[in-house]
Write an enzyme that holds these catalytic residues in place. Structure first.
Site, PDB file in Angstrom:
ATOM      1  N   GLY A   1      -2.942  -4.443  19.968  1.00 58.76           N
ATOM      2  CA  GLY A   1      -1.867  -3.959  20.839  1.00 58.76           C
ATOM      3  C   GLY A   1      -2.467  -3.498  22.161  1.00 58.76           C
TER       4      GLY A   1
ATOM      5  N   TYR B   1       0.839  -1.207   0.000  1.00 57.18           N
ATOM      6  CA  TYR B   1       0.000   0.000   0.000  1.00 57.18           C
ATOM      7  C   TYR B   1       0.875   1.259   0.000  1.00 57.18           C
ATOM      8  CZ  TYR B   1      -3.759   3.204   1.306  1.00 57.18           C
ATOM      9  OH  TYR B   1      -4.669   4.235   1.327  1.00 57.18           O
TER      10      TYR B   1
ATOM     11  N   GLU C   1       4.048   1.803  -0.682  1.00 52.53           N
ATOM     12  CA  GLU C   1       4.918   2.064  -1.831  1.00 52.53           C
ATOM     13  C   GLU C   1       4.107   2.299  -3.102  1.00 52.53           C
ATOM     14  OE1 GLU C   1       7.695   3.012  -1.283  1.00 52.53           O
ATOM     15  OE2 GLU C   1       8.724   1.842   0.240  1.00 52.53           O
TER      16      GLU C   1
ATOM     17  N   ARG D   1     -11.348  -1.851   8.940  1.00 54.98           N
ATOM     18  CA  ARG D   1     -10.741  -0.668   9.550  1.00 54.98           C
ATOM     19  C   ARG D   1     -11.420  -0.370  10.881  1.00 54.98           C
ATOM     20  NH1 ARG D   1     -10.448   3.261   4.444  1.00 54.98           N
ATOM     21  NH2 ARG D   1     -12.144   1.913   3.780  1.00 54.98           N
TER      22      ARG D   1
HETATM   23  N1  UDP Z   1      -7.407  -1.329  15.061  1.00 54.23           N
HETATM   24  C1  UDP Z   1      -7.861  -1.931  16.231  1.00 54.23           C
HETATM   25  N2  UDP Z   1      -8.888  -2.827  16.133  1.00 54.23           N
HETATM   26  C2  UDP Z   1      -9.513  -3.143  14.946  1.00 54.23           C
HETATM   27  C3  UDP Z   1      -9.069  -2.505  13.769  1.00 54.23           C
HETATM   28  C4  UDP Z   1      -8.003  -1.610  13.859  1.00 54.23           C
HETATM   29  O1  UDP Z   1      -7.339  -1.680  17.324  1.00 54.23           O
HETATM   30  O2  UDP Z   1     -10.447  -3.970  14.959  1.00 54.23           O
HETATM   31  C5  UDP Z   1      -6.304  -0.348  15.150  1.00 54.23           C
HETATM   32  C6  UDP Z   1      -5.152  -0.617  14.191  1.00 54.23           C
HETATM   33  O3  UDP Z   1      -4.218  -1.497  14.776  1.00 54.23           O
HETATM   34  C7  UDP Z   1      -4.598   0.787  14.004  1.00 54.23           C
HETATM   35  C8  UDP Z   1      -5.819   1.690  14.141  1.00 54.23           C
HETATM   36  O4  UDP Z   1      -6.814   0.924  14.792  1.00 54.23           O
HETATM   37  O5  UDP Z   1      -3.690   1.114  15.028  1.00 54.23           O
HETATM   38  C9  UDP Z   1      -6.373   2.154  12.791  1.00 54.23           C
HETATM   39  O6  UDP Z   1      -6.503   1.028  11.974  1.00 54.23           O
HETATM   40  P1  UDP Z   1      -7.188   1.040  10.561  1.00 54.23           P
HETATM   41  O7  UDP Z   1      -7.151  -0.363  10.059  1.00 54.23           O
HETATM   42  O8  UDP Z   1      -8.509   1.715  10.628  1.00 54.23           O
HETATM   43  O9  UDP Z   1      -6.292   1.970   9.649  1.00 54.23           O
HETATM   44  P2  UDP Z   1      -4.740   2.396   9.633  1.00 54.23           P
HETATM   45  O10 UDP Z   1      -4.732   3.732  10.298  1.00 54.23           O
HETATM   46  O11 UDP Z   1      -3.912   1.395  10.379  1.00 54.23           O
HETATM   47  O12 UDP Z   1      -4.430   2.436   8.190  1.00 54.23           O
END
Ligand code: UDP
Length: 291
Positions: free
Chosen positions: A179, A119, A121, A160
């Site tokens: 996390g 994504y 790159e 997302r």
């Molecule tokens: N995230 C989360 N739980 C989920 C989906 C995403 O904690 O079910 C976290 C993900 O690890 C990131 C943030 O939410 O830190 C945003 O993730 P997203 O996939 O929406 O987009 P990104 O900002 O990572 O492109």
């Protein structure tokens, strides 16, 4: 308005309400295949991309193609029609940023071979190709670096964080926080973003412009905000953090304010309320926790 989509992640329902409009035409097509438009075209918005981490991890080659071959095809389309061109780039160009907030002059901290690299790159290549067309062919090009955006018509299973948390909260399930939830994001409502894109394409500014909402919060704060907003009593389910997940992200929008006179207007409470209404309408009533 001519919309093009191959539905790799989109859905026909998202354009159905427009099909009766005489000023709208829909073409099912993959932008990675050559295309021409018989009508005259004065603006080309290249928004085609697999923007959700789940989608681009499942389709890494299609993601790279959309940013490279797709961008080339749409730049050529703009060139043939002498149209203005806008590429939807991304805050992922900054990778896991070492500068905070991120301004357009920051070159980023991207892992070029990690899982997210397909994504990141593809978008960095798309920016470089866009600048090459601008410099070589004097094409009127613009580059939007889009930060996390949300709103109605996101897919429920998009993966997302906004659709994931809303779907889970509305069904009364635990929210999956990846996390420890200390990573930050800043969420922009879709209508604010669209207004920024429309202003940007008219601006003639060839260098990247950040478009996003600087209202930053940790993902754990966001999870608790959603639980409160939809009155969910379910808990939080901590899951492993995906690789290369950026630890912090917040746009510096000084340039967008100066060049476009733009800044987001929709507060989180209002944007989330409108998004909740949409999601509630998409979930079968018997599956909703609070009917
Ligand atoms: N995230 C989360 N739980 C989920 C989906 C995403 O904690 O079910 C976290 C993900 O690890 C990131 C943030 O939410 O830190 C945003 O993730 P997203 O996939 O929406 O987009 P990104 O900002 O990572 O492109």
């Amino acid at each position: 308005m001519i919309a093009i989509d191959n539905f790799i992640t989109g859905h026909t329902e998202n354009v159905e309400h427009l099909l009766g409009n005489p000023n709208f035409r829909f073409v099912q097509h993959d932008v990675c295949e050559p295309l021409d438009i018989p009508e005259s075209v004065d603006r080309v918005f290249h928004l085609a991309s697999l923007a959700s981490p789940i989608d681009y991890l499942n389709h890494p080659i299609e993601t790279l193609d959309a940013g490279s071959i797709g961008t080339r095809n749409l730049l050529e389309l703009a060139r043939r029609h002498n149209a203005r061109f806008l590429i939807s780039s991304t805050s992922e160009c900054y990778g896991d940023p070492l500068e905070h907030p991120q301004s357009e002059t920051y070159w980023g901290n991207v892992n070029p071979v990690g899982l997210r690299s397909c994504y990141d790159e593809s978008k960095r290549f798309a920016e470089a190709l866009t600048m090459a067309y601008h410099r070589t062919h004097a094409l009127k090009t613009t580059i939007a670096r889009i930060f996390n955006t949300y709103g109605p018509r996101m897919g429920l299973n998009d993966g997302r964080v906004v659709p994931a948390f809303l779907d889970q909260a509305l069904r009364g399930n635990s929210l999956t926080v990846f996390g420890d939830g200390s990573q930050t994001r800043s969420f922009c409502y879709v209508s604010d973003l669209v207004e920024g894109l429309l202003r940007l394409v008219e601006s003639g500014e060839p260098y990247p412009v950040n478009l996003g909402n600087p209202n930053e919060m940790t993902i754990l704060e966001f999870a608790n905000y959603i639980r409160k907003h939809v009155d969910s009593r379910a808990g939080i389910d901590f899951r492993p953090l995906p690789s290369d997940d950026p630890k912090i992200r917040r746009p510096d929008i000084t340039k967008a304010k100066r060049v476009l006179g733009w800044e987001p207007k929709i507060p989180l409470d209002q944007g989330i309320a409108q998004t909740v209404d949409y999601f509630r309408s998409r979930i079968a009533p018997e599956q909703l926790a609070n009917r």
